[in-house]
Design a protein around this motif. Structure first.
Motif, short mmCIF file in Angstrom:
data_model
loop_
_atom_site.label_atom_id
_atom_site.label_comp_id
_atom_site.label_asym_id
_atom_site.label_seq_id
_atom_site.Cartn_x
_atom_site.Cartn_y
_atom_site.Cartn_z
N ALA A 36 145.01 63.36 37.14
CA ALA A 36 144.53 63.55 38.55
C ALA A 36 145.34 62.85 39.33
CB ALA A 36 143.15 63.27 38.47
N ARG A 37 145.59 61.59 39.04
CA ARG A 37 146.42 60.75 40.36
C ARG A 37 147.86 61.50 40.56
NH1 ARG A 37 145.88 56.37 37.63
NH2 ARG A 37 147.79 56.45 36.72
N GLU A 38 148.28 62.00 39.37
CA GLU A 38 149.72 62.63 39.86
C GLU A 38 149.45 63.78 40.56
OE1 GLU A 38 151.61 63.62 36.00
OE2 GLU A 38 151.56 61.34 35.35
N THR A 39 148.56 64.64 40.48
CA THR A 39 148.10 65.98 41.60
C THR A 39 147.81 65.26 42.80
OG1 THR A 39 147.50 66.92 39.35
CG2 THR A 39 147.00 67.77 41.82
N LEU A 44 150.26 65.04 48.71
CA LEU A 44 150.33 63.96 49.79
C LEU A 44 151.27 64.49 51.00
CD1 LEU A 44 150.13 60.23 48.71
CD2 LEU A 44 148.20 61.76 49.39
N GLN A 45 152.41 64.81 50.19
CA GLN A 45 153.67 65.41 50.82
C GLN A 45 153.90 64.94 52.28
OE1 GLN A 45 153.04 69.65 51.05
NE2 GLN A 45 152.76 70.03 48.90
N GLY A 46 153.87 63.59 52.61
CA GLY A 46 154.45 62.94 53.44
C GLY A 46 153.01 62.38 54.27
N VAL A 67 143.86 63.66 53.17
CA VAL A 67 144.98 63.00 53.50
C VAL A 67 145.24 63.39 55.10
CG1 VAL A 67 147.59 63.53 52.89
CG2 VAL A 67 145.95 63.33 51.42
N GLN A 68 145.73 62.49 55.64
CA GLN A 68 146.11 62.34 56.92
C GLN A 68 147.45 62.77 57.30
OE1 GLN A 68 143.76 62.03 59.43
NE2 GLN A 68 144.86 62.81 60.77
N ARG A 69 147.58 63.92 57.95
CA ARG A 69 149.24 64.30 58.01
C ARG A 69 149.34 64.57 59.62
NH1 ARG A 69 149.28 69.43 53.66
NH2 ARG A 69 149.42 68.20 51.66
N ALA A 183 150.59 73.62 49.62
CA ALA A 183 149.68 72.55 49.61
C ALA A 183 148.24 73.13 49.11
CB ALA A 183 149.55 72.06 51.17
N GLU A 184 147.85 74.36 49.15
CA GLU A 184 146.67 74.84 48.76
C GLU A 184 146.61 75.13 47.16
OE1 GLU A 184 148.19 76.30 51.77
OE2 GLU A 184 146.91 74.85 52.85
#
Length: 308
Positions: A36-39, A44-46, A67-69, A183-184
């Protein structure tokens, strides 16, 4: 920009578990299981992880990450086994805009500015975890192996899946297939390089196509949240390659040499809308297990060729 058209059609509130109805607690990333951590890290993608909750209910454990982008906050759900379960926003949008059955999805993620990762974690197509598989029939054999190196196609870094096809013991084709996940959690197909063989010699490249060469957009290959009746174009580069797909079942059962599987996803395919000529069967956590119940999974390898 979010692809509202695809989200409206893909998401199904009944299939998207969340933390609203269970017991939830704040956790750190270090407390999350490795899968789950890897996913979570892959999505996060930046961005920066701003909040992480663990939910326990009668169905098991689900992690909800915020996640804050640069574009704002993005929330998504991940199962304990690492499967990406979709986003909170997808659930709300589906309730507001139900899908229109019968239409074939042809999203435009590149034009819409979608973000991608080469790590494929879709539960029905977990290519980054299940990296090697062999399917066999009476006279056919297909070896599927994820390559160590990625490839940039259409400006996007893609996972590379090599497929070697044998007919009556002779090599018939080698293809390199390029996938990326948004991302989805939708998996997109960016094309393939194909070498056709006869007597050990390359004789053609039938069906080859690539985004940026003879296609402007990748094709939706595996929806993030599949539902029965959903239709989409898995290949859209005529005349080289064109394919229409429809999800026929989500509760199938199938026994193949590699084992017995329940809750099998069944996708029927055709080269014309509504003219189905093939069926493919996918098991959660495994991926493709059968084509037409004739070419069936016999060997499975996880985390790379060295594990088999």
């Amino acid at each position: 920009m979010r692809r509202v058209g695809i989200v409206m059609t893909l998401a199904s509130a009944a299939m998207l578990p969340g933390c609203a109805n269970g017991h939830d607690e704040h956790v750190t990333l270090a407390e999350v299981p490795a899968a789950a951590r890897e996913t979570i890290l892959a999505h996060l993608q930046g961005g920066q992880l701003s909040e992480l909750e663990r939910c326990r209910d009668e169905k098991g454990v689900v992690y909800e990450a915020a996640v804050q982008r640069a574009q704002g906050e993005f929330e998504f759900l991940v199962a304990e086994n690492g499967a990406f379960l979709g986003t909170e926003e997808e659930e709300r949008e589906y309730e507001e805009c139900p899908a229109e059955d019968g239409a074939f999805l042809a999203p435009t993620p590149l034009r819409d500015g979608a973000s991608f990762t080469a790590r494929i974690t879709h539960p029905y197509l977990p290519l980054s975890r299940v990296r090697y598989a062999v399917l066999e029939g009476r006279s056919e054999k297909v070896i599927r192996e994820v390559q160590d190196q990625t490839r940039v196609v259409g400006g996007v870094e893609c996972l590379v899946l090599a497929e070697k096809e044998y007919a009556n013991g002779e090599l018939a084709e080698i293809s390199y297939n390029f996938f990326a996940q948004d991302a989805e959690g939708n998996v997109f197909y960016f094309g393939e390089d194909v070498d056709e063989y006869e007597n050990g010699i390359v004789t053609g490249h039938g069906g080859a196509w690539l985004v940026g060469r003879n296609a402007d957009e990748p094709c939706l290959f595996m929806p993030a949240l599949p539902r029965k009746g959903l239709r989409f174009k898995a290949e859209n580069s005529p005349p080289e390659a064109e394919e229409w797909d429809e999800i026929a079942d989500l509760e199938g059962e199938l026994r193949v040499p590699a084992g017995f599987f329940r809750d099998v996803l069944v996708i029927r395919e055709g080269d014309r809308p509504g003219k189905w000529s093939e069926r493919k069967y996918y098991a959660s956590g495994i991926g493709l297990i059968s084509e037409n119940k004739e070419l069936n999974l016999t060997v499975l390898g996880r985390e790379g060729p060295g594990a088999r």
